[in-house]
Design a protein around this motif. Structure first.
Motif, PDB file in Angstrom:
ATOM      1  N   GLY A 200     -28.514 -46.107  26.272  1.00 33.62           N
ATOM      2  CA  GLY A 200     -29.927 -46.311  26.543  1.00 33.62           C
ATOM      3  C   GLY A 200     -30.202 -47.427  27.528  1.00 33.62           C
ATOM      4  O   GLY A 200     -31.309 -47.524  28.063  1.00 33.62           O
ATOM      5  N   TRP A 201     -29.204 -48.291  27.798  1.00 36.31           N
ATOM      6  CA  TRP A 201     -29.400 -49.348  28.784  1.00 36.31           C
ATOM      7  C   TRP A 201     -29.441 -48.799  30.203  1.00 36.31           C
ATOM      8  O   TRP A 201     -29.843 -49.485  31.138  1.00 36.31           O
ATOM      9  CB  TRP A 201     -28.281 -50.378  28.651  1.00 36.31           C
ATOM     10  CG  TRP A 201     -26.903 -49.779  28.628  1.00 36.31           C
ATOM     11  CD1 TRP A 201     -26.222 -49.331  27.542  1.00 36.31           C
ATOM     12  CD2 TRP A 201     -26.052 -49.557  29.748  1.00 36.31           C
ATOM     13  NE1 TRP A 201     -24.993 -48.832  27.889  1.00 36.31           N
ATOM     14  CE2 TRP A 201     -24.857 -48.968  29.252  1.00 36.31           C
ATOM     15  CE3 TRP A 201     -26.170 -49.790  31.112  1.00 36.31           C
ATOM     16  CZ2 TRP A 201     -23.801 -48.613  30.082  1.00 36.31           C
ATOM     17  CZ3 TRP A 201     -25.114 -49.436  31.939  1.00 36.31           C
ATOM     18  CH2 TRP A 201     -23.947 -48.861  31.434  1.00 36.31           C
ATOM     19  N   ILE A 202     -29.017 -47.556  30.389  1.00 40.81           N
ATOM     20  CA  ILE A 202     -29.156 -46.891  31.688  1.00 40.81           C
ATOM     21  C   ILE A 202     -30.558 -46.287  31.757  1.00 40.81           C
ATOM     22  O   ILE A 202     -30.986 -45.591  30.828  1.00 40.81           O
ATOM     23  CB  ILE A 202     -28.086 -45.795  31.857  1.00 40.81           C
ATOM     24  CG1 ILE A 202     -26.681 -46.405  31.750  1.00 40.81           C
ATOM     25  CG2 ILE A 202     -28.256 -45.083  33.200  1.00 40.81           C
ATOM     26  CD1 ILE A 202     -25.568 -45.383  31.810  1.00 40.81           C
ATOM     27  N   PRO A 203     -31.312 -46.529  32.834  1.00 43.14           N
ATOM     28  CA  PRO A 203     -32.704 -46.037  32.894  1.00 43.14           C
ATOM     29  C   PRO A 203     -32.832 -44.529  32.667  1.00 43.14           C
ATOM     30  O   PRO A 203     -33.816 -44.078  32.070  1.00 43.14           O
ATOM     31  CB  PRO A 203     -33.147 -46.428  34.305  1.00 43.14           C
ATOM     32  CG  PRO A 203     -32.309 -47.614  34.651  1.00 43.14           C
ATOM     33  CD  PRO A 203     -30.975 -47.372  34.003  1.00 43.14           C
ATOM     34  N   LEU A 204     -31.860 -43.751  33.098  1.00 44.80           N
ATOM     35  CA  LEU A 204     -31.957 -42.307  32.916  1.00 44.80           C
ATOM     36  C   LEU A 204     -31.979 -41.909  31.443  1.00 44.80           C
ATOM     37  O   LEU A 204     -32.638 -40.938  31.065  1.00 44.80           O
ATOM     38  CB  LEU A 204     -30.788 -41.607  33.616  1.00 44.80           C
ATOM     39  CG  LEU A 204     -30.820 -41.532  35.142  1.00 44.80           C
ATOM     40  CD1 LEU A 204     -29.548 -40.890  35.660  1.00 44.80           C
ATOM     41  CD2 LEU A 204     -32.033 -40.750  35.627  1.00 44.80           C
ATOM     42  N   PHE A 205     -31.268 -42.642  30.607  1.00 44.02           N
ATOM     43  CA  PHE A 205     -31.139 -42.275  29.197  1.00 44.02           C
ATOM     44  C   PHE A 205     -31.972 -43.162  28.287  1.00 44.02           C
ATOM     45  O   PHE A 205     -31.808 -43.126  27.069  1.00 44.02           O
ATOM     46  CB  PHE A 205     -29.667 -42.354  28.773  1.00 44.02           C
ATOM     47  CG  PHE A 205     -28.753 -41.539  29.634  1.00 44.02           C
ATOM     48  CD1 PHE A 205     -29.087 -40.252  30.009  1.00 44.02           C
ATOM     49  CD2 PHE A 205     -27.551 -42.064  30.087  1.00 44.02           C
ATOM     50  CE1 PHE A 205     -28.253 -39.494  30.807  1.00 44.02           C
ATOM     51  CE2 PHE A 205     -26.705 -41.314  30.890  1.00 44.02           C
ATOM     52  CZ  PHE A 205     -27.060 -40.026  31.258  1.00 44.02           C
ATOM     53  N   ALA A 206     -32.862 -43.955  28.851  1.00 43.11           N
ATOM     54  CA  ALA A 206     -33.723 -44.821  28.051  1.00 43.11           C
ATOM     55  C   ALA A 206     -34.900 -44.020  27.495  1.00 43.11           C
ATOM     56  O   ALA A 206     -35.132 -42.870  27.849  1.00 43.11           O
ATOM     57  CB  ALA A 206     -34.214 -45.995  28.899  1.00 43.11           C
ATOM     58  N   GLY A 207     -35.650 -44.668  26.584  1.00 40.80           N
ATOM     59  CA  GLY A 207     -36.823 -44.031  26.009  1.00 40.80           C
ATOM     60  C   GLY A 207     -36.903 -44.254  24.523  1.00 40.80           C
ATOM     61  O   GLY A 207     -35.884 -44.499  23.851  1.00 40.80           O
ATOM     62  N   ASP A 208     -38.113 -44.165  23.987  1.00 37.27           N
ATOM     63  CA  ASP A 208     -38.325 -44.369  22.563  1.00 37.27           C
ATOM     64  C   ASP A 208     -37.986 -43.136  21.738  1.00 37.27           C
ATOM     65  O   ASP A 208     -37.720 -43.243  20.534  1.00 37.27           O
ATOM     66  CB  ASP A 208     -39.785 -44.757  22.306  1.00 37.27           C
ATOM     67  CG  ASP A 208     -40.145 -46.070  22.988  1.00 37.27           C
ATOM     68  OD1 ASP A 208     -39.239 -46.912  23.146  1.00 37.27           O
ATOM     69  OD2 ASP A 208     -41.323 -46.235  23.378  1.00 37.27           O
ATOM     70  N   ALA A 209     -38.017 -41.968  22.346  1.00 38.89           N
ATOM     71  CA  ALA A 209     -37.724 -40.733  21.627  1.00 38.89           C
ATOM     72  C   ALA A 209     -37.033 -39.761  22.580  1.00 38.89           C
ATOM     73  O   ALA A 209     -37.201 -39.841  23.797  1.00 38.89           O
ATOM     74  CB  ALA A 209     -39.013 -40.102  21.075  1.00 38.89           C
ATOM     75  N   VAL A 210     -36.236 -38.861  22.023  1.00 38.27           N
ATOM     76  CA  VAL A 210     -35.523 -37.868  22.826  1.00 38.27           C
ATOM     77  C   VAL A 210     -35.939 -36.476  22.369  1.00 38.27           C
ATOM     78  O   VAL A 210     -36.330 -36.270  21.211  1.00 38.27           O
ATOM     79  CB  VAL A 210     -33.994 -38.038  22.697  1.00 38.27           C
ATOM     80  CG1 VAL A 210     -33.552 -39.379  23.249  1.00 38.27           C
ATOM     81  CG2 VAL A 210     -33.543 -37.882  21.251  1.00 38.27           C
ATOM     82  N   TYR A 211     -35.835 -35.537  23.268  1.00 34.15           N
ATOM     83  CA  TYR A 211     -36.259 -34.163  22.987  1.00 34.15           C
ATOM     84  C   TYR A 211     -35.244 -33.209  23.605  1.00 34.15           C
ATOM     85  O   TYR A 211     -34.596 -33.512  24.626  1.00 34.15           O
ATOM     86  CB  TYR A 211     -37.645 -33.888  23.574  1.00 34.15           C
ATOM     87  CG  TYR A 211     -38.731 -34.784  23.017  1.00 34.15           C
ATOM     88  CD1 TYR A 211     -39.493 -34.381  21.929  1.00 34.15           C
ATOM     89  CD2 TYR A 211     -38.983 -36.023  23.578  1.00 34.15           C
ATOM     90  CE1 TYR A 211     -40.491 -35.195  21.422  1.00 34.15           C
ATOM     91  CE2 TYR A 211     -39.980 -36.838  23.084  1.00 34.15           C
ATOM     92  CZ  TYR A 211     -40.730 -36.423  22.009  1.00 34.15           C
ATOM     93  OH  TYR A 211     -41.716 -37.239  21.505  1.00 34.15           O
ATOM     94  N   GLY A 212     -35.114 -32.044  22.989  1.00 36.47           N
ATOM     95  CA  GLY A 212     -34.250 -31.033  23.572  1.00 36.47           C
ATOM     96  C   GLY A 212     -34.841 -30.436  24.830  1.00 36.47           C
ATOM     97  O   GLY A 212     -34.120 -30.095  25.779  1.00 36.47           O
TER      98      GLY A 212
END
Length: 326
Positions: free
Chosen positions: A162-174
């Motif tokens: 998550g420290w990489i901006p591409l994979f950051a975010g408060d929630a993930v979705y399919g």
């Protein structure tokens, strides 16, 4: 020995076969030149059509078309812009290219220089068949299988990377840009692999044999003889795949979240593309809305043209690429 025929000026007379070739040269040159001019004329006609249809909507727009993220062209006061759609198109297409290109090159090299002849023939046919699969099939596969499956990998990427901006975010979705990019990568992989395979097979045999005779390993021979020769073809194949990824409609329309947000977080439920927005909105659009969608199509037309021109510029500026292409 028979004396060769002479013309009135004293030069050797033209043979019958050479005369026939000269007679066929003119019509063939005229046909090829006409085909090239016709292609340019068709492209110009498409551009003119898009501009003519888009101008009324652009005049009715109450915001800046290139920087606005909101898309409400069917409202009483139309407000629409291409910023979020263009961003989603570019980022998803480049992610797809980054994922597909290494795999496609590896598949092409395996088929052309590593696999036994029978296995290489079977794999070549399979790659060609994958390139012919309709995009709606990939889209349905993405909706039924990939979207539920991607929830686990997306959570893993968000938790540990998550420290990489591409994979950051408060929630993930399919249903995300990453999922759509994976489907696009699978769609363009057969195209890049098939073209690269044919280019690698055209590498000069003398160069390969000379490298092996000097003691190079199989990989060193490929790195020094095959890859430099095939680099222009690989670049062209990559640009062709990128163009398909940018213009893909049905698959991304089924998978993308269809929101108008600019974000680098590819695991969130945000993202859209120009082609998907046209497919989703054209049927219910007002005349101004249709004009807005056509204007967005014009932007996609320009983006694709710029990408292909950039690829040709890269090839022409590198002398070793130009010699290999020749």
């Amino acid at each position: 020995m028979a004396t060769p025929l002479r013309t009135r000026e004293g030069g050797p007379a033209m043979g019958r076969s050479a005369f026939r070739r000269s007679r066929g040269e003119g019509p063939f040159r005229f046909a090829t030149t006409g085909a090239g001019i016709l292609l340019l004329a068709i492209m110009a006609a498409i551009a003119v059509f898009l501009i003519v249809k888009a101008v009324p909507a652009l005049q009715a727009n109450t915001s800046h078309f290139l920087t606005e993220k909101i898309w409400t062209p069917n409202a009483t006061k139309p407000v629409f812009g291409i910023a979020a759609l263009a961003f989603g198109t570019v980022i998803s297409s480049f992610l797809a290219l980054i994922m597909a290109l290494p795999v496609a090159i590896g598949v092409a090299l395996f088929i052309s220089h590593y696999a036994p002849r029978r296995l290489a023939g079977v794999l070549g046919y399979v790659i060609d068949l994958l390139a012919a699969v309709p995009s709606v099939v990939y889209g349905l596969w993405g909706v039924i299988f990939l979207i539920p499956f991607m929830k686990g990998p997306s959570t893993f990427l968000n938790t540990y990377f998550g420290w990489i901006p591409l994979f950051a975010g408060d929630a993930v979705y399919g249903k995300s840009i990453l999922t759509g990019s994976i489907v696009l990568a699978i769609m363009i992989l057969p195209i890049i692999a098939a073209i690269s395979r044919e280019v690698f097979l055209q590498a000069p045999t003398m160069l390969e044999e000379a490298s092996l005779a000097l003691g190079a390993t199989r990989w060193e021979m490929i790195r020094m003889a095959v890859l430099p020769f095939g680099r222009p073809g690989v670049i062209s194949a990559a640009m062709l795949g990128l163009g398909r990824a940018m213009g893909e409609t049905i698959a991304v329309a089924l998978i993308f979240p269809a929101t108008f947000t600019i974000t680098f977080q590819v695991l969130s439920a945000n993202g859209n593309s120009i082609a998907a927005n046209i497919a989703n909105g054209f049927g219910e659009a007002t005349p101004i809305g249709q004009g807005a969608l056509i204007a967005s199509g014009l932007v996609l037309f320009v983006i694709t043209l710029v990408v292909n021109m950039a690829a040709r510029l890269i090839i022409s500026r590198r002398k070793e690429y130009s010699r290999a292409a020749a």
